[in-house]
Motif scaffolding. Structure first.
Motif, PDB file in Angstrom:
ATOM      1  N   VAL A  58       0.836  -1.198   0.000  1.00 34.22           N
ATOM      2  CA  VAL A  58       0.000   0.000   0.000  1.00 34.22           C
ATOM      3  C   VAL A  58       0.871   1.249   0.000  1.00 34.22           C
ATOM      4  O   VAL A  58       2.027   1.220   0.430  1.00 34.22           O
ATOM      5  CB  VAL A  58      -0.937   0.044   1.231  1.00 34.22           C
TER       6      VAL A  58
ATOM      7  N   GLU B 176      -3.572   4.550   4.706  1.00 32.65           N
ATOM      8  CA  GLU B 176      -3.133   3.793   3.532  1.00 32.65           C
ATOM      9  C   GLU B 176      -3.993   4.114   2.320  1.00 32.65           C
ATOM     10  O   GLU B 176      -5.182   4.415   2.440  1.00 32.65           O
ATOM     11  CB  GLU B 176      -3.230   2.274   3.788  1.00 32.65           C
TER      12      GLU B 176
ATOM     13  N   HIS C 280      -4.876   2.102  -1.307  1.00 35.00           N
ATOM     14  CA  HIS C 280      -4.755   0.780  -1.933  1.00 35.00           C
ATOM     15  C   HIS C 280      -4.718   0.926  -3.447  1.00 35.00           C
ATOM     16  O   HIS C 280      -5.726   0.735  -4.141  1.00 35.00           O
ATOM     17  CB  HIS C 280      -5.910  -0.110  -1.494  1.00 35.00           C
TER      18      HIS C 280
ATOM     19  N   TYR D 247      -5.119  -2.515  -6.396  1.00 37.02           N
ATOM     20  CA  TYR D 247      -6.271  -3.332  -6.754  1.00 37.02           C
ATOM     21  C   TYR D 247      -6.592  -3.289  -8.246  1.00 37.02           C
ATOM     22  O   TYR D 247      -7.037  -4.277  -8.822  1.00 37.02           O
ATOM     23  CB  TYR D 247      -7.523  -2.872  -5.993  1.00 37.02           C
TER      24      TYR D 247
ATOM     25  N   LEU E  12      -8.734  -3.558   4.103  1.00 35.10           N
ATOM     26  CA  LEU E  12      -9.180  -3.089   2.801  1.00 35.10           C
ATOM     27  C   LEU E  12     -10.160  -1.933   2.990  1.00 35.10           C
ATOM     28  O   LEU E  12     -10.897  -1.898   3.987  1.00 35.10           O
ATOM     29  CB  LEU E  12      -9.882  -4.206   2.036  1.00 35.10           C
TER      30      LEU E  12
END
Length: 399
Positions: free
Chosen positions: A172, A236, A238, A241, A304
């Motif tokens: 991340v 964070e 992400h 993905y 997540l």
């Protein structure tokens, strides 16, 4: 949070000019071919390992998932563009416990279906792959193969991919708030005498992260950092993905993804009270917020963000079918009945029944594994524009 830098990481710092982004540091700590925690097989999963997972805790977990998979596979078989051959992918398969349990469950629940299924494990780390192969080596009556996403893209497949505690190990990006300005969090190498240390450092946001923040802000309807965030607030992002969903769209004709992981809604994730994100490391069943300690020896994980995942999935034509907590999903798939059955065991089986019951209850304990989210996505190359009509037992009929 200055820490002594191991020799191997000193070399990686020097190769990068003395500074690493947090993303690159996390990737190296977990996946460096020579020193990463997963690459070397340092991480051990199970009751006596560094952390426990649902498949390693209870073999019944795989049976619950198999109940849902059977329903999905039957729907895929009834789809006109789907051939008889079906594929079940275990992505990032850990020690192989889930695949082992699923094969056993399919043999028990739907022996006629299992002959149409190829079981595929995707594992980028050789040490973990060897453990999986060892665990599954005695199974010779089922098609089991290890493949890469590149190999799978050669021929489009129909089936299901399970990402169980996979996405939380994706590297991340980290951002941090300094005097009302957002910076990318990185790491810098520090030389003192003949010794090397490393610590966090603030970097200007690159265009890629600026664009990502703008898009995510538009999706969730509030700014990041959120109003009320104080000096030093960090979290964070992400960013990994989208490539993952894109790669999966290239291998499936008609596919379903089941993501099982710790996940939070954006309002809880990017909250002023959550001022240091969710990043954490694990070693010997002990969680630590000191991510810089012992890189290559610990697991590093982050929760997540649901909206971030949905956004990047939708860009690649994966339709979100919904999500709910693991406890609710397992109840819909027969957990209560399974626990009830244990009450009728003979007295000489009481000890094993109590152990089994405790494991089942831990699967739904909201303070632990029960707080996982089960999230379903569907991709249909032939009907990209249509809404998903997928029937999902644990989403459509929660108990």
């Amino acid at each position: 949070m200055i820490e002594k830098c191991p020799d191997w990481l000193v070399d990686r710092f020097k190769e990068a000019g003395g500074v690493l982004t947090f993303f690159d540091f996390m990737d190296l700590a977990l996946n460096d071919s020579d020193h990463g925690a997963y690459s070397r097989g340092t991480i051990s999963i199970g009751k006596k390992g560094d952390f426990v997972t649902s498949p390693s805790l209870s073999p019944d977990f795989a049976e619950f998932i198999a109940i849902q998979l059977i329903e999905w596979f039957e729907q895929l078989q009834n789809t006109k563009q789907t051939s008889d051959k079906l594929t079940l992918i275990d992505a990032g398969a850990g020690e192989g416990d889930l695949t082992l349990g699923l094969i056993s469950a399919f043999k028990k629940l739907s022996p006629s279906l299992i002959s149409h299924i190829e079981f595929i494990l995707i594992e980028i780390n050789e040490a973990m792959k060897k453990r999986q192969q060892l665990k599954l080596q005695s199974i010779n009556d089922v098609s089991i193969n290890w493949k890469t996403l590149e190999e799978l893209s050669n021929n489009r497949i129909n089936g299901v991919l399970i990402a169980h505690e996979l996405l939380d190990t994706f590297p991340v990006e980290r951002i941090i708030l300094r005097k009302d300005k957002v910076f990318q969090q990185g790491l810098k190498l520090i030389e003192k005498g003949n010794k090397y240390y490393y610590d966090y450092t603030d970097l200007d946001l690159p265009p890629m992260l600026i664009e990502f923040l703008d898009q995510l802000t538009l999706e969730i309807g509030f700014s990041i950092p959120p109003e009320g965030a104080e000096e030093g607030w960090s979290t964070e992002l992400h960013t990994g993905y989208e490539n993952w969903f894109s790669n999966l769209a290239s291998i499936f004709n008609h596919g379903i993804i089941l993501v099982i992981d710790y996940a939070l809604e954006s309002s809880r994730y990017y909250n002023p009270i959550r001022n240091s994100g969710t990043i954490i490391s694990y070693k010997n069943q002990i969680a630590s917020s000191n991510i810089l300690n012992d890189p290559g020896e610990c697991d590093i994980t982050s929760h997540l963000c649901i909206e971030s995942m949905q956004l990047q999935a939708s860009r690649n034509n994966w339709k979100s079918c919904g999500f709910l907590k693991q406890g609710e999903a397992l109840l819909a798939l027969g957990l209560a009945e399974k626990i009830s059955e244990l009450s009728f065991l003979e007295s000489n089986q009481l000890g094993n029944a109590l152990i089994k019951r405790e494991a089942l209850l831990r699967l739904v304990d909201p303070r632990c594994l029960g707080n996982f989210k089960w999230h379903v996505f569907e991709f249909n190359k032939a009907n990209v524009e249509e809404e998903s009509s997928l029937k999902t037992k644990f989403l459509n009929d929660p108990k």
